[in-house]
Design a protein around this motif. Structure first.
Motif, PDB file in Angstrom:
ATOM      1  N   THR A  73       0.848  -1.207   0.000  1.00 32.61           N
ATOM      2  CA  THR A  73       0.000   0.000   0.000  1.00 32.61           C
ATOM      3  C   THR A  73       0.881   1.253   0.000  1.00 32.61           C
ATOM      4  N   ARG A  74       1.931   1.213   0.834  1.00 31.32           N
ATOM      5  CA  ARG A  74       2.840   2.367   0.927  1.00 31.32           C
ATOM      6  C   ARG A  74       3.503   2.626  -0.435  1.00 31.32           C
ATOM      7  N   LEU A  75       3.958   1.555  -1.103  1.00 32.38           N
ATOM      8  CA  LEU A  75       4.619   1.706  -2.412  1.00 32.38           C
ATOM      9  C   LEU A  75       3.640   2.217  -3.458  1.00 32.38           C
ATOM     10  N   ALA A  76       2.433   1.660  -3.452  1.00 31.48           N
ATOM     11  CA  ALA A  76       1.434   2.057  -4.451  1.00 31.48           C
ATOM     12  C   ALA A  76       1.069   3.529  -4.288  1.00 31.48           C
ATOM     13  N   LEU A  77       0.900   3.963  -3.030  1.00 32.05           N
ATOM     14  CA  LEU A  77       0.561   5.369  -2.787  1.00 32.05           C
ATOM     15  C   LEU A  77       1.724   6.279  -3.190  1.00 32.05           C
TER      16      LEU A  77
END
Lengths: 264, 200
Positions: free
Chosen positions: B27-31
């Motif tokens: 999630t952190r990478l995608a955001l």
């Protein structure tokens, strides 16, 4: 809730990389049986756990657990033994893999069983020494089935009660986990894997002999292969699937020779 | 009600399939990708799309490469008589970083792992034998890791190549640089003593 701290001995049966630098370990512990724990920073730290957290390492561990549902944190580990020979001999390495795989498939997290722990330790100890690797695997499987509640019934035919002795040939039924005599095979349409009387007697002795004396058993090759055959098939029935490592255990028995096209 | 837009959720799911990345990190990478200029996402997707089309295995050493043979195998300044056997392409990169090895490589693409069904036939061992049989190799340096599967693979190779018409060497094993020997376990220390080298 206060965290609980557990100090115990254990054998590493599985290691998985997690994130950048952590390891998730499956340890079979003296107290608490199979336990999963995370070792933070284990792959990068040069000091804290340096190469102690290897497959088959026998350790004294300190585990901290916040609550019963959380994964334990490995706080400290002290190496008792590394069973170095398992890495230097492909047959012993593969035998250890069969034992490890069977244990992982047949046990569940948190099921404490000191007999299984002692048997595992016995098996890795003898694989690290002179005992033939197939003998260790066979004796391990025989005793481990017993400890997980599937003791093979080897005293008499499960159907008619005909007692086993060295003069008779019996079959072994993996479905019933016991012997079936020749007459029951023909009259009652029971099937079984062939087992000689001498092999049955050897297995009976191995079932009840104290663990520390098992190394004294001298098992002829024919009996060893017969016993391995039934225990492999019985294990497949009990687990509901085959042991993947078995394929390589079988293939390591065939020596590989190479014809070099060029000379030194 | 769906909190995460489907396109973002799909990216999180796909990133989460990568090793060592859980849903939180995904999630952190995608955001992070979403917050950057659109050009970055386009470049990233293009690089990913071209990956399989442009990269292949070198037919000699089995490294990932855009050309066949790879840059190392094609480099005439390197010593083709010395072949370093490693587990994975990442190990090749680690040895190359040292700049102290000028031979060729052979990548096994794994280690013996009976529990995962990886036996000798699943590794590039037959290809190594063929390479030795070609007559161009004089020394094989076995550089698998010092882990249990790495050492077991090395032991298997040493047995297999015992009568091979080549010199067989194994990567040295002992105390890492910067380590206080008090913290070394007894096996490592014993190995370091066994593998001691002449100081003068």
């Amino acid at each position: 809730m206060n965290p609980t701290i557990r100090e115990t001995d254990g054998i590493i049966l599985d290691t998985r990389e997690h994130g950048e630098s952590d390891l998730i370990l499956t340890i079979f512990c003296r107290d608490g049986g199979r336990s999963t724990a995370i070792a933070k920073g284990a792959r990068k730290s040069l000091r804290r756990f340096v190469n102690k957290l290897e497959l088959y390492s026998f350790l004294h561990v300190t585990l901290r657990q916040r609550n019963p549902n959380s994964m334990a944190l490995l706080e400290e580990a002290e190496l008792h033994a590394g069973f170095i020979r398992l890495r230097k001999d492909i047959q012993r390495y593969t035998a250890a893999s069969v034992i490890r795989e069977f244990t992982l498939l047949a046990t569940r997290e948190g099921e404490a069983d000191e007999r299984s722990y002692a048997l595992l330790l016995w098996a890795f100890h003898h694989l690290d020494r002179e005992m033939p690797h197939l003998q260790v695997v066979m004796l391990f499987l025989l005793r481990f089935h017993d400890y997980i509640g599937y003791r093979p019934e080897l005293s008499s035919c499960f159907h008619c009660g005909n007692p086993a002795d060295t003069r008779k040939v019996f079959g072994f039924s993996t479905v019933y986990g016991g012997l079936v005599c020749n007459s029951c095979v023909s009259t009652n349409n029971r099937s079984g894997i062939r087992l000689s009387g001498h092999t049955i007697m050897m297995l009976q002795a191995a079932q009840d002999m104290p663990l520390k004396d098992l190394y004294r058993l001298e098992i002829p090759e024919q009996q060893l292969y017969e016993a391995l055959n039934i225990l492999h098939r019985y294990g497949r029935h009990v687990l509901g699937r085959d042991i993947i490592s078995w394929t390589m255990l079988r293939s390591t028995l065939q020596a590989r020779t190479i014809d070099w096209d060029i000379q030194r | 009600m769906q909190v995460i837009p489907p396109a973002l959720d799909r990216l999180i799911d796909d990133l989460g399939k990568l090793p060592g990345i859980g849903r939180k990190t995904a999630t952190r990478l995608a955001l992070n990708v979403l917050r950057r200029p659109v050009g970055y996402a386009q470049e990233l997707s293009q690089a990913l799309a071209e990956l399989h089309a442009s990269i292949q295995l070198c037919s000699c050493c089995f490294a990932f490469s855009e050309s066949d043979p790879c840059g190392i195998c094609a480099d005439a300044r390197r010593d083709g008589e010395l072949v370093c056997v490693v587990e994975e392409p990442g190990d090749l990169m680690a040895i190359e970083k040292t700049a102290s090895f000028r031979g060729h490589y052979h990548i096994l693409h794994g280690v013996l792992s009976p529990i995962d069904g990886i036996g000798p036939d699943e590794l590039k061992i037959q290809e190594l034998i063929a390479r030795i049989n070609s007559g161009t190799v004089k020394e094989i340096l076995i550089a698998t890791s010092s882990t249990v599967p790495g050492e077991a693979t090395a032991s298997y190779l040493i047995d297999l190549l015992q009568n091979a018409p080549v010199k067989l060497t194994r990567l040295a094993c002992g105390i890492p640089m910067g380590m206080d020997i008090k913290y070394a376990d007894r096996h490592t220390l014993a190995r370091a003593i066994e593998s001691r080298s002449l100081a003068k």
